[in-house]
Design an enzyme around this catalytic site. Structure first.
Site, PDB file in Angstrom:
ATOM      1  N   LYS A  76     -48.354  23.154 -14.124  1.00  0.00           N
ATOM      2  CA  LYS A  76     -49.398  24.129 -14.443  1.00  0.00           C
ATOM      3  C   LYS A  76     -50.739  23.516 -14.081  1.00  0.00           C
ATOM      4  CE  LYS A  76     -49.684  28.282 -16.437  1.00  0.00           C
ATOM      5  NZ  LYS A  76     -48.738  29.394 -16.239  1.00  0.00           N
ATOM      6  N   GLY A 176     -52.241  43.724 -26.121  1.00  0.00           N
ATOM      7  CA  GLY A 176     -52.762  43.344 -24.813  1.00  0.00           C
ATOM      8  C   GLY A 176     -52.312  44.284 -23.725  1.00  0.00           C
ATOM      9  N   LEU A 177     -53.247  45.077 -23.210  1.00  0.00           N
ATOM     10  CA  LEU A 177     -52.940  46.029 -22.140  1.00  0.00           C
ATOM     11  C   LEU A 177     -53.519  45.544 -20.818  1.00  0.00           C
ATOM     12  CD1 LEU A 177     -53.551  49.355 -24.070  1.00  0.00           C
ATOM     13  CD2 LEU A 177     -51.345  48.502 -23.240  1.00  0.00           C
ATOM     14  N   GLY A 178     -53.306  44.276 -20.534  1.00  0.00           N
ATOM     15  CA  GLY A 178     -53.760  43.701 -19.275  1.00  0.00           C
ATOM     16  C   GLY A 178     -52.771  43.963 -18.161  1.00  0.00           C
ATOM     17  N   LYS A 179     -52.703  43.014 -17.225  1.00  0.00           N
ATOM     18  CA  LYS A 179     -51.861  43.202 -16.048  1.00  0.00           C
ATOM     19  C   LYS A 179     -50.406  43.487 -16.413  1.00  0.00           C
ATOM     20  CE  LYS A 179     -53.285  39.262 -14.193  1.00  0.00           C
ATOM     21  NZ  LYS A 179     -53.442  38.142 -13.220  1.00  0.00           N
ATOM     22  N   GLY A 181     -49.163  44.163 -19.721  1.00  0.00           N
ATOM     23  CA  GLY A 181     -49.042  45.197 -20.736  1.00  0.00           C
ATOM     24  C   GLY A 181     -49.025  46.605 -20.169  1.00  0.00           C
TER      25      GLY A 181
END
Length: 352
Positions: A76, A176-179, A181
């Site tokens: 990472k 979380g409604l990001g990429k 979600g």
């Protein structure tokens, strides 16, 4: 700094003063192959925080890649800074030079704060990069198969808990409604689930209101975690499950896309005591790494999606093993991952 780790193979500090680049690349294991893991661009409070995050995330990637059936190790990278203010062509290309300097021991990809166009820029300086745009021969947005894999893991957990591999008629809360979600919302609605969600971004909330007006939107994660849910899906940053949230959690399953969801190792015991089935995060959210890893071979979406579909089988196996051995699912998952790293990694001692 007073921080030292003996478990990681390599930790590299990258600094380019003119561009402002401050990054850390951590390679946990190359037992199964080159380390693969995304680059997180985040405004950490301190260098210690950045180091702690990259060490945790790189270890998680080793286990994730092992259980995903990939011949890749775990690594990472984190870039310390504000992606909205500090990101530039020079900084990304400087970072690419550092990745190239590792000679293929580490492949990078997208993560929080980085996107496919950033990987295209990094790729100007290194060939050891995945998650590039389709126009540059890449896999595109890895959140597509991340969400697909989470959905498959959630189905396996539903089967284990309720006897049927579907979320139809279940109430699922997405934090979380990001990429990821956003894609997960579609899978769940198509499957007949009722979706409850929250996000700190007004733009994400507006997207949900416009695209899926049937989604029940709540004011914050605290309200969501205490809501009347069947499944809770943390899909933002890590540490969502701690002593306080577990105490009020009403869902019977936790399965989400966020990395490092357990704030500390004791949290899973708390979940078990409250009869909450936890689908280990690094198992169910491995669809994204499967997608970008396929790019190394020459990307084929159908092949990658088929591989991501196996997350259902892997999750089912882990939950069954955990029940049979009387251990938490994360312990069962760790055992399977460590077994594969040892058994397959050992083959490298056979000289050719």
């Amino acid at each position: 700094m007073g921080v030292f780790t003996t478990s990681h193979e390599q930790v590299v500090y990258c600094h380019d003063r003119p561009s402002g680049l401050r990054a850390i690349i951590a390679i946990y294991s190359t037992a199964l192959g080159p380390a693969l893991g995304g680059t997180r661009f985040y405004p950490y409070a301190s260098e210690d925080d950045a180091l702690h995050d990259v060490l945790d995330l790189s270890r998680g990637m080793a286990y994730k890649n092992a259980l995903a059936g990939l011949d890749l190790g775990g690594g990472k990278a984190v870039i310390w800074g504000d992606p909205d203010k500090d990101k530039s062509e020079a900084l990304l290309r400087a970072y690419g030079r550092f990745v190239q300097s590792l000679g293929g021991r580490y492949y990078t990809a997208c993560d929080v704060g980085t996107y496919v166009q950033d990987m295209d820029m990094v790729a100007k300086e290194t060939r050891f990069v995945t998650g590039r745009s389709e126009s540059h021969g890449g896999a595109g947005d890895s959140s597509v198969l991340t969400a697909y894999g989470v959905f498959q893991g959630m189905r396996a957990a539903a089967e284990h808990r309720w006897g049927s591999p579907t979320l139809a008629g279940r109430r699922v809360g997405i934090a979380g409604l990001g990429k990821v979600g956003k894609h997960l919302t579609k899978h769940l609605i198509d499957d007949g689930a009722a979706v409850v969600a929250t996000d700190v971004s007004e733009r994400a909330v507006e997207w949900a209101q416009f695209t899926y007006p049937q989604v029940d939107l709540l004011d914050g994660a605290d309200e969501l975690v205490a809501a009347d849910l069947d499944v809770y899906a943390p899909c933002a940053l890590g540490g969502a499950l701690n002593d306080e949230t577990v105490a009020v959690l009403r869902a019977k399953i936790v399965a989400g896309a966020a990395n490092n969801q357990l704030a500390h190792p004791g949290v899973e015991k708390l979940l078990a005591e409250r009869d909450v089935l936890y689908a280990p995060d690094y198992v169910v959210n491995s669809g994204g790494v499967i997608q970008v890893a396929d790019e190394i071979e020459g990307f084929n979406f159908a092949r990658a999606q088929q591989r991501a579909g196996r997350i259902f089988d892997t999750t089912r196996e882990i939950l069954q093993l955990a029940a049979a051995e009387g251990v938490p699912p994360a312990v069962a998952a760790d055992r399977l991952a460590e077994r594969r790293m040892a058994d397959v990694g050992r083959l490298r001692t056979i000289l050719l």
